[in-house]
Design a protein around this motif. Structure first.
Motif, PDB file in Angstrom:
ATOM      1  N   THR A  28      36.801  55.116  58.686  1.00 53.12           N
ATOM      2  CA  THR A  28      38.052  55.106  57.937  1.00 53.12           C
ATOM      3  C   THR A  28      37.812  54.853  56.454  1.00 53.12           C
ATOM      4  O   THR A  28      38.582  55.341  55.603  1.00 53.12           O
ATOM      5  CB  THR A  28      38.994  54.040  58.535  1.00 53.12           C
ATOM      6  OG1 THR A  28      39.319  54.417  59.882  1.00 53.12           O
ATOM      7  CG2 THR A  28      40.271  53.893  57.741  1.00 53.12           C
ATOM      8  N   ARG A  29      36.750  54.135  56.114  1.00 50.91           N
ATOM      9  CA  ARG A  29      36.454  53.854  54.709  1.00 50.91           C
ATOM     10  C   ARG A  29      35.824  55.045  53.980  1.00 50.91           C
ATOM     11  O   ARG A  29      35.743  55.042  52.752  1.00 50.91           O
ATOM     12  CB  ARG A  29      35.525  52.636  54.605  1.00 50.91           C
ATOM     13  CG  ARG A  29      36.187  51.318  54.983  1.00 50.91           C
ATOM     14  CD  ARG A  29      35.340  50.131  54.597  1.00 50.91           C
ATOM     15  NE  ARG A  29      34.124  50.033  55.406  1.00 50.91           N
ATOM     16  CZ  ARG A  29      34.044  49.352  56.551  1.00 50.91           C
ATOM     17  NH1 ARG A  29      35.120  48.726  57.037  1.00 50.91           N
ATOM     18  NH2 ARG A  29      32.908  49.291  57.215  1.00 50.91           N
ATOM     19  N   ARG A  30      35.388  56.052  54.699  1.00 48.67           N
ATOM     20  CA  ARG A  30      34.748  57.213  54.086  1.00 48.67           C
ATOM     21  C   ARG A  30      35.782  58.111  53.406  1.00 48.67           C
ATOM     22  O   ARG A  30      36.861  58.349  53.962  1.00 48.67           O
ATOM     23  CB  ARG A  30      33.992  58.034  55.137  1.00 48.67           C
ATOM     24  CG  ARG A  30      32.771  57.359  55.698  1.00 48.67           C
ATOM     25  CD  ARG A  30      32.099  58.250  56.728  1.00 48.67           C
ATOM     26  NE  ARG A  30      31.689  59.533  56.171  1.00 48.67           N
ATOM     27  CZ  ARG A  30      30.472  60.053  56.282  1.00 48.67           C
ATOM     28  NH1 ARG A  30      29.522  59.375  56.935  1.00 48.67           N
ATOM     29  NH2 ARG A  30      30.179  61.227  55.761  1.00 48.67           N
ATOM     30  N   PRO A  31      35.478  58.634  52.231  1.00 50.57           N
ATOM     31  CA  PRO A  31      36.424  59.565  51.596  1.00 50.57           C
ATOM     32  C   PRO A  31      36.581  60.864  52.382  1.00 50.57           C
ATOM     33  O   PRO A  31      37.618  61.519  52.281  1.00 50.57           O
ATOM     34  CB  PRO A  31      35.811  59.810  50.211  1.00 50.57           C
ATOM     35  CG  PRO A  31      34.365  59.452  50.354  1.00 50.57           C
ATOM     36  CD  PRO A  31      34.309  58.359  51.369  1.00 50.57           C
ATOM     37  N   ASP A  32      35.560  61.228  53.167  1.00 50.02           N
ATOM     38  CA  ASP A  32      35.633  62.448  53.984  1.00 50.02           C
ATOM     39  C   ASP A  32      35.877  62.120  55.456  1.00 50.02           C
ATOM     40  O   ASP A  32      35.439  62.832  56.345  1.00 50.02           O
ATOM     41  CB  ASP A  32      34.337  63.255  53.849  1.00 50.02           C
ATOM     42  CG  ASP A  32      33.108  62.482  54.336  1.00 50.02           C
ATOM     43  OD1 ASP A  32      33.195  61.238  54.469  1.00 50.02           O
ATOM     44  OD2 ASP A  32      32.065  63.128  54.585  1.00 50.02           O
ATOM     45  N   ARG A  33      36.614  61.047  55.709  1.00 52.84           N
ATOM     46  CA  ARG A  33      36.824  60.571  57.076  1.00 52.84           C
ATOM     47  C   ARG A  33      37.436  61.647  57.954  1.00 52.84           C
ATOM     48  O   ARG A  33      38.254  62.456  57.501  1.00 52.84           O
ATOM     49  CB  ARG A  33      37.697  59.320  57.084  1.00 52.84           C
ATOM     50  CG  ARG A  33      39.064  59.488  56.454  1.00 52.84           C
ATOM     51  CD  ARG A  33      39.792  58.146  56.385  1.00 52.84           C
ATOM     52  NE  ARG A  33      41.032  58.259  55.631  1.00 52.84           N
ATOM     53  CZ  ARG A  33      41.116  58.035  54.318  1.00 52.84           C
ATOM     54  NH1 ARG A  33      40.030  57.719  53.634  1.00 52.84           N
ATOM     55  NH2 ARG A  33      42.278  58.134  53.698  1.00 52.84           N
TER      56      ARG A  33
END
Length: 282
Positions: A23-28
């Protein structure tokens, strides 16, 4: 005050921690705003312990990639089935799953979560503290042991209609059951479903449980009291025994890639075969 998550299985906390990291990934691939809270204090450390074995040089696909793909694959299947008319979703061994809260369900969908009562209570304690509200028309918690024969009766008592359209998921569960319990579970799902119902799960190939590259990781799970004991090389044939026509999808294939399955993961998966099984009852 005692943290209720302290009594939750380590595997549930690992899954929550991995979903929080995704969820913290920009490309989630999905958004689970509750996962970080449900992982608690122990989840990130446990996930780091497991992730240490998923190195490209180890011959094992990365757990971060696999978990992200698995979660999105199941999300997509459930939303497609409910949009097509399945008004009941049954999540077996729900653990820290928050699909009832985070997915955009069509009107009228009811979600049933089956797991140990203490697991469901711990999760609900955290979600209530966050002020989270389910996004489905009905949310039913079924406290039961899926290895015991009475869980189906508890599901019926919660309002599940075995004659109505339904979509079932068995995510991250079958590894931990022996073959007798797996077959009993599949037999019970058949008895609780009507033609057209779907059952989606992930399994390991039987040969994978013997793969040398996987043994250190399996040792960690054994140390946690959660050994992998079940694998099947032909899950479509197993599903067919219980009246489900199934497709078997490997991570990295169409509909289960999402740009996350690397060449190294693909190479490792030739030995460590982790499979998605997507079946429809005939």
């Amino acid at each position: 005050m005692r943290d209720p998550l302290r009594d939750v299985s380590r595997t549930s906390l690992v899954t929550a921690a991995l979903r929080a990291a995704e969820t913290r990934r920009p490309d989630r691939l999905y958004d689970d705003p509750y996962a970080e809270h449900l992982a608690g204090e122990d989840g990130p450390a446990l996930a780091a312990e497991v992730s240490a074995f998923y190195r490209h040089s180890s011959g094992v696909p990365r757990i971060t990639a696999f978990n992200a793909i698995r979660t999105r694959f199941f999300d997509d299947r459930l939303l497609a089935r409910t949009r097509a008319g399945a008004g009941q979703v049954v999540i077996c061994a729900a653990g820290m799953d928050t699909r009832a809260y985070r997915l955009g369900w069509p009107p009228g969908v009811r979600v049933f979560e089956v797991d140990y009562p203490e697991v469901l209570a711990a999760k609900e304690h955290v979600l209530a503290r966050l002020g989270a509200a389910p996004r489905c028309a009905g949310h039913h918690l079924v406290g039961a042991d899926l290895a015991e024969p009475g869980w189906g009766d508890r599901l019926l008592a919660a309002g599940y209609d075995p004659g109505g359209p339904s979509a079932w998921i068995l995510e991250g569960l079958l590894y931990y059951l022996d073959e007798v319990d797996v077959r009993a579970l599949l037999r019970r799902v058949r008895a609780l479903t009507a033609p057209g119902a779907t059952m989606t799960a992930n399994v390991a190939a039987a040969s994978t449980l013997r793969a040398p590259s996987l043994q250190p990781l399996l040792g960690v799970f054994r140390g946690w009291g959660a050994p992998w004991v079940f694998g099947v090389d032909d899950p479509a044939a197993l599903w067919a025994e219980y009246g489900f026509r199934a497709d078997v999808v490997l991570p990295g294939q169409a509909g289960a890639h999402f740009g996350r399955w690397s060449d190294a993961d693909e190479a490792a998966s030739r030995t460590v075969r982790l499979l998605f099984v997507d079946g429809t009852r005939v």
